[in-house]
Scaffold this motif. Structure first.
Motif, PDB file in Angstrom:
ATOM      1  N   PHE A   4      38.369  66.524  44.371  1.00  0.00           N
ATOM      2  CA  PHE A   4      38.437  65.990  45.727  1.00  0.00           C
ATOM      3  C   PHE A   4      38.573  64.469  45.708  1.00  0.00           C
ATOM      4  O   PHE A   4      38.114  63.794  44.778  1.00  0.00           O
ATOM      5  CB  PHE A   4      37.198  66.385  46.525  1.00  0.00           C
ATOM      6  N   LYS A   5      39.175  63.936  46.767  1.00  0.00           N
ATOM      7  CA  LYS A   5      39.378  62.491  46.862  1.00  0.00           C
ATOM      8  C   LYS A   5      38.204  61.782  47.529  1.00  0.00           C
ATOM      9  O   LYS A   5      37.962  60.607  47.273  1.00  0.00           O
ATOM     10  CB  LYS A   5      40.665  62.191  47.634  1.00  0.00           C
ATOM     11  N   ASN A   6      37.502  62.484  48.412  1.00  0.00           N
ATOM     12  CA  ASN A   6      36.343  61.887  49.084  1.00  0.00           C
ATOM     13  C   ASN A   6      35.368  62.997  49.467  1.00  0.00           C
ATOM     14  O   ASN A   6      35.691  64.181  49.413  1.00  0.00           O
ATOM     15  CB  ASN A   6      36.759  61.095  50.334  1.00  0.00           C
ATOM     16  N   PHE A   7      34.165  62.569  49.844  1.00  0.00           N
ATOM     17  CA  PHE A   7      33.102  63.515  50.216  1.00  0.00           C
ATOM     18  C   PHE A   7      32.946  64.610  49.147  1.00  0.00           C
ATOM     19  O   PHE A   7      32.881  65.801  49.443  1.00  0.00           O
ATOM     20  CB  PHE A   7      33.362  64.149  51.581  1.00  0.00           C
ATOM     21  N   HIS A   8      32.900  64.170  47.898  1.00  0.00           N
ATOM     22  CA  HIS A   8      32.902  65.105  46.775  1.00  0.00           C
ATOM     23  C   HIS A   8      31.726  66.077  46.824  1.00  0.00           C
ATOM     24  O   HIS A   8      31.905  67.286  46.653  1.00  0.00           O
ATOM     25  CB  HIS A   8      32.870  64.330  45.460  1.00  0.00           C
ATOM     26  N   TYR A   9      30.546  65.532  47.061  1.00  0.00           N
ATOM     27  CA  TYR A   9      29.345  66.380  47.002  1.00  0.00           C
ATOM     28  C   TYR A   9      29.334  67.392  48.142  1.00  0.00           C
ATOM     29  O   TYR A   9      29.050  68.585  47.926  1.00  0.00           O
ATOM     30  CB  TYR A   9      28.087  65.515  47.064  1.00  0.00           C
ATOM     31  N   ILE A  10      29.625  66.929  49.346  1.00  0.00           N
ATOM     32  CA  ILE A  10      29.579  67.820  50.515  1.00  0.00           C
ATOM     33  C   ILE A  10      30.610  68.931  50.392  1.00  0.00           C
ATOM     34  O   ILE A  10      30.308  70.118  50.617  1.00  0.00           O
ATOM     35  CB  ILE A  10      29.795  67.011  51.807  1.00  0.00           C
ATOM     36  N   LYS A  11      31.827  68.575  50.020  1.00  0.00           N
ATOM     37  CA  LYS A  11      32.882  69.583  49.910  1.00  0.00           C
ATOM     38  C   LYS A  11      32.576  70.592  48.806  1.00  0.00           C
ATOM     39  O   LYS A  11      32.759  71.804  48.992  1.00  0.00           O
ATOM     40  CB  LYS A  11      34.223  68.903  49.646  1.00  0.00           C
ATOM     41  N   THR A  12      32.106  70.093  47.678  1.00  0.00           N
ATOM     42  CA  THR A  12      31.780  70.997  46.574  1.00  0.00           C
ATOM     43  C   THR A  12      30.636  71.932  46.945  1.00  0.00           C
ATOM     44  O   THR A  12      30.681  73.137  46.651  1.00  0.00           O
ATOM     45  CB  THR A  12      31.399  70.195  45.315  1.00  0.00           C
ATOM     46  N   ALA A  13      29.608  71.382  47.599  1.00  0.00           N
ATOM     47  CA  ALA A  13      28.460  72.201  47.993  1.00  0.00           C
ATOM     48  C   ALA A  13      28.861  73.266  49.011  1.00  0.00           C
ATOM     49  O   ALA A  13      28.443  74.426  48.898  1.00  0.00           O
ATOM     50  CB  ALA A  13      27.354  71.313  48.566  1.00  0.00           C
ATOM     51  N   LEU A  14      29.676  72.891  49.994  1.00  0.00           N
ATOM     52  CA  LEU A  14      30.099  73.856  51.015  1.00  0.00           C
ATOM     53  C   LEU A  14      30.941  74.973  50.409  1.00  0.00           C
ATOM     54  O   LEU A  14      30.717  76.160  50.701  1.00  0.00           O
ATOM     55  CB  LEU A  14      30.889  73.138  52.115  1.00  0.00           C
ATOM     56  N   ILE A  15      31.903  74.609  49.581  1.00  0.00           N
ATOM     57  CA  ILE A  15      32.758  75.628  48.963  1.00  0.00           C
ATOM     58  C   ILE A  15      31.933  76.538  48.049  1.00  0.00           C
ATOM     59  O   ILE A  15      32.133  77.763  48.021  1.00  0.00           O
ATOM     60  CB  ILE A  15      33.899  74.956  48.177  1.00  0.00           C
ATOM     61  N   THR A  16      30.987  75.949  47.325  1.00  0.00           N
ATOM     62  CA  THR A  16      30.145  76.756  46.438  1.00  0.00           C
ATOM     63  C   THR A  16      29.294  77.740  47.235  1.00  0.00           C
ATOM     64  O   THR A  16      29.160  78.913  46.851  1.00  0.00           O
ATOM     65  CB  THR A  16      29.224  75.845  45.605  1.00  0.00           C
TER      66      THR A  16
END
Length: 271
Positions: free
Chosen positions: A194-206
């Motif tokens: 991801f280019k931004n908001f790495h933690y939030i996007k990864t956590a949501l997708i997980t």
């Protein structure tokens, strides 16, 4: 640069990466220290508190388990999610990509810092803080008035001493040893993908993917066991060990897959 590995160049890369990554790592470490000390001060048994003892009459130290798991998850996931985050910034990404090191060396440095260093430092940090509070409690056990069914001789064991002294705890620790590596591999991939908001996007997708997998497994088991009678069977020790070994193998395979995807993603960015 080709994908060769040079130990001297890799050592220089680790030193160079520490200049950027070390700041985030040390700040996260200080936050963890403050959180651990605060939680221990709040939950630790005290002569001025009531309900200091558990059902067995020992000082209630069960609060350590959720603190260890939750804080550990947050720490290693945040550290992993921040490692390749600079690649999402165009101005910083160019400098990162121009670093004279192969993609394989950059990938190994990410695994080294986010998996080995972060996990080992959290274990050591938790051990030292827990040991300090346990020693303090053992020095002041005479101040506690135990009106429960326990014997008069009280002792408080360290968190890891308590786990390692129990055979079942040791077995579960071995079987679940791969989960920290799986967590860091997922969030390390997110930092590179991801280019931004790495933690939030990864956590949501997980969370979404995990929920979907649980739903599919539950529905599949429900359909396969339809019109069948439930039998009370506790299972043998060998069958339980097989399940735990299967869980360890699954986490190891998933970790390797996520690491491979991260490596491919880094190669794409190099191009």
């Amino acid at each position: 640069m080709n994908n060769t590995f040079n130990i001297n160049r890799f050592g220089l890369l680790l030193k160079r990466q520490w200049l950027d990554f070390g700041k985030v790592y040390l700040i996260s470490l200080l936050v963890v220290v403050g959180a651990l000390v605060g939680f221990y001060f709040y939950y630790i048994p005290s002569p001025f508190k009531e309900n200091n003892f558990d059902y067995d009459g020992n000082l209630d130290m069960r609060f350590r388990y959720p603190i260890y798991l939750i804080l550990g998850f947050l720490f290693i996931s945040i550290v992993a999610s921040s490692y390749f985050s600079l690649l999402g910034q165009k101005s910083r990404a160019i400098l990162e990509l121009m670093t004279p090191a192969s993609t394989f060396e950059k990938f190994l440095s990410g695994v080294f810092y986010t998996t080995l260093v972060s996990f080992a430092s959290y274990i050591i940090l938790f051990y030292l803080i827990d040991l300090s509070f346990v020693k303090y409690l053992n020095m002041h056990l005479g101040e506690f008035k135990n009106t429960s069914k326990a014997s008069s001789a009280l002792t408080v064991d360290g968190f890891f001493d308590q786990i390692l002294s129990d055979k079942k705890y040791r077995e579960y620790c071995v079987m679940f040893f791969g989960f920290p590596f799986l967590i860091t591999s997922i969030f390390l991939l997110g930092s590179a993908y991801f280019k931004n908001f790495h933690y939030i996007k990864t956590a949501l997708i997980t969370m979404v993917f995990s929920g979907f997998c649980v739903y599919v497994v539950f529905k599949a088991s429900e359909l396969l066991t339809k019109n069948m009678y439930r039998a009370n069977y506790s299972g043998s020790e060998d069958s339980k060990n097989d399940i735990l070994l299967g869980l360890l193998a699954a986490t190891a395979i998933l970790t390797l897959i996520f690491w491979l995807i991260t490596y491919v993603r880094l190669k794409e960015k190099e191009v």
